[in-house]
Every structure is written in C-alpha cells, then in structure tokens.
Design an enzyme around this catalytic site. Structure first.
Site, short mmCIF file in Angstrom:
data_model
loop_
_atom_site.label_atom_id
_atom_site.label_comp_id
_atom_site.label_asym_id
_atom_site.label_seq_id
_atom_site.Cartn_x
_atom_site.Cartn_y
_atom_site.Cartn_z
N LYS A 65 -3.58 73.83 38.23
CA LYS A 65 -2.28 74.33 37.77
C LYS A 65 -1.24 74.09 38.85
CE LYS A 65 -0.91 78.46 35.19
NZ LYS A 65 -1.21 79.88 35.03
O1 G3P Z 1 -0.18 83.39 33.59
C1 G3P Z 1 1.14 83.18 33.26
C2 G3P Z 1 1.73 84.13 32.24
O2 G3P Z 1 0.92 84.24 31.12
C3 G3P Z 1 2.22 85.42 32.82
O3 G3P Z 1 2.56 86.38 31.87
O4 G3P Z 1 3.29 88.66 31.26
O5 G3P Z 1 3.29 87.96 33.69
O6 G3P Z 1 4.96 87.04 32.09
P1 G3P Z 1 3.57 87.57 32.24
#
Ligand code: G3P
Length: 216
Positions: free
Chosen positions: A83
C-alpha cells in the site's frame, strides 16, 4: 463485491474469518500502531488467519525508500499487497513495483483525477475514502461512482476498493455503484447481519415450532 476487513486486530480477524465471508484485509500505519507490534510481525500473523489479499502500507514518503520498503513488505507473504500513499513518489513507486510483479494498493484517494493517475500507473487497487469525504460535508459516494465510470470508459484494470465505509448504507451504496471491493471495520461488517425483522421472524418460527414439538 469482495469484502475486506479494515483492521489489524487479530481477534476481530479470527472472529470474522470464521463466518467465511472475508476475502482480504486492509491495514494502515494507524491500525498497525494500535496493535503495538512491528508491521512485519503483525502482517505475518494476519496472513496466517485470512487467505486473501492483505494490504501492508509503507511509511516512507520518498520514491527510493518507498520502493525498498515495498519490496521488503512484499516478501513477507505471497498475499501481500503493497500500500502506497497517493503522492507523486507513491504513484512513481507504484509504476515500478507493478512492473516487478509486486501488486500495489494506492491509498488516500479523494478525487477522481487522482484515481485516473493511479489507474495509469497500473495499480492493482485504488482506495478512495468515502467516510472522510462525508466528514468534510461532501458526498463521498460520488467519488466511487465517478471512478467506476472513468475506469469502465477506458478499460482500466485497477480495482476500486471503497474505503472508510462506516455504515450499512455505505456498503450497499458502494456495491450498487460497482466498487470491486469494500473494506469494512469489524463493527460495520458485524452490523450488516442485523435486521429487526430477521430477529423477530426467527423468534416467531422457533416459538411456533416449540408449541407443537417442544423445545429442542
Ligand atoms: O484504512 C483506510 C480507511 O478505511 C480508514 O477509514 O474510518 O479511518 O476514515 P476511516
């Protein structure tokens, strides 16, 4: 739509793996840090639980260092997807690593133009963040719809992984839009099972049965 779990927590992964519906895992530096173990160790443990694409993110931000870190991460297990953040050096590293046969997931995509660059670099996956766009008062799902349309227009092979999905509705809308993958925190995946009418219906079925045949 493939379903990935967006966590580095082994207990959550084991629980969800038992349901037989998890196709892969995404992690990021914040999620790895939360578990307190070095990335190599944590990711190896994740690979032992889920047999599918496992994204492991670099923490370097300069091209050469990203490439070296990506090569190292890719050696942990055959299922590792490297990633990379969607910055200039990240896109450049994506192009080079993909050329070496290392699959990449370019993350932190917030705009369709960025997603176009990722597809042109030949990434295996692009990760647009729905919830974080919603947090800004905009409509995150439009990004998924735009990317699906743009990639279809030109036949780009990059898979769209809808990330930052925080509700059942996010998951449904991402699937309707045609995202190839949705990555869900454990809580969101767990909540997909729930419907009050399912519980009510099951309760009635069992009571009716018990009335005639008694409890099992
Ligand atoms: O892993 C990346 C993403 O899914 C993060 O989600 O909820 O932290 O914006 P969030």
């Amino acid at each position: 739509m493939r379903i990935f779990l967006d966590t580095a927590n082994l207990e959550e992964l084991k629980k969800a793996a038992a349901w037989g519906i998890v196709d892969g895992v995404t992690t990021n530096p914040s999620l790895i840090a939360k578990e307190g173990k070095p990335i190599e160790e944590q990711v190896r443990a994740i690979c032992d639980i889920i047999d599918g694409d496992i994204s492991a993110e670099v923490v370097s931000t300069e091209f050469k260092a990203m490439v070296e870190e990506g090569r190292k991460l890719s050696k942990i297990h055959k299922n590792i997807i490297v990633k990379l953040p969607l910055i200039r050096d990240g896109v450049q590293a994506c192009k080079l690593l993909q050329g070496e046969g290392i699959r990449t997931n370019v993350t932190l995509c917030f705009q369709a133009g960025q997603g176009l660059l990722v597809a042109k670099a030949g990434a295996y996956i692009v990760s647009p963040f729905v919830g974080r766009i919603d947090d800004m008062g905009a409509e995150g799902m439009i990004l998924i719809q735009d990317l699906v349309q743009i990639y279809r227009n030109y036949g780009y092979k990059t898979q769209i992984l809808a990330a930052s999905l925080r509700s059942t509705n996010h998951v449904i809308q991402a699937a309707k839009a045609g995202a190839h993958i949705g990555t869900l925190p454990f809580k969101t995946l767990d909540s997909l099972f729930n419907h009050p009418l399912t519980e009510k219906g099951l309760d009635a079925f069992l009571k009716d049965y018990a009335k005639v045949f008694g409890n099992k």
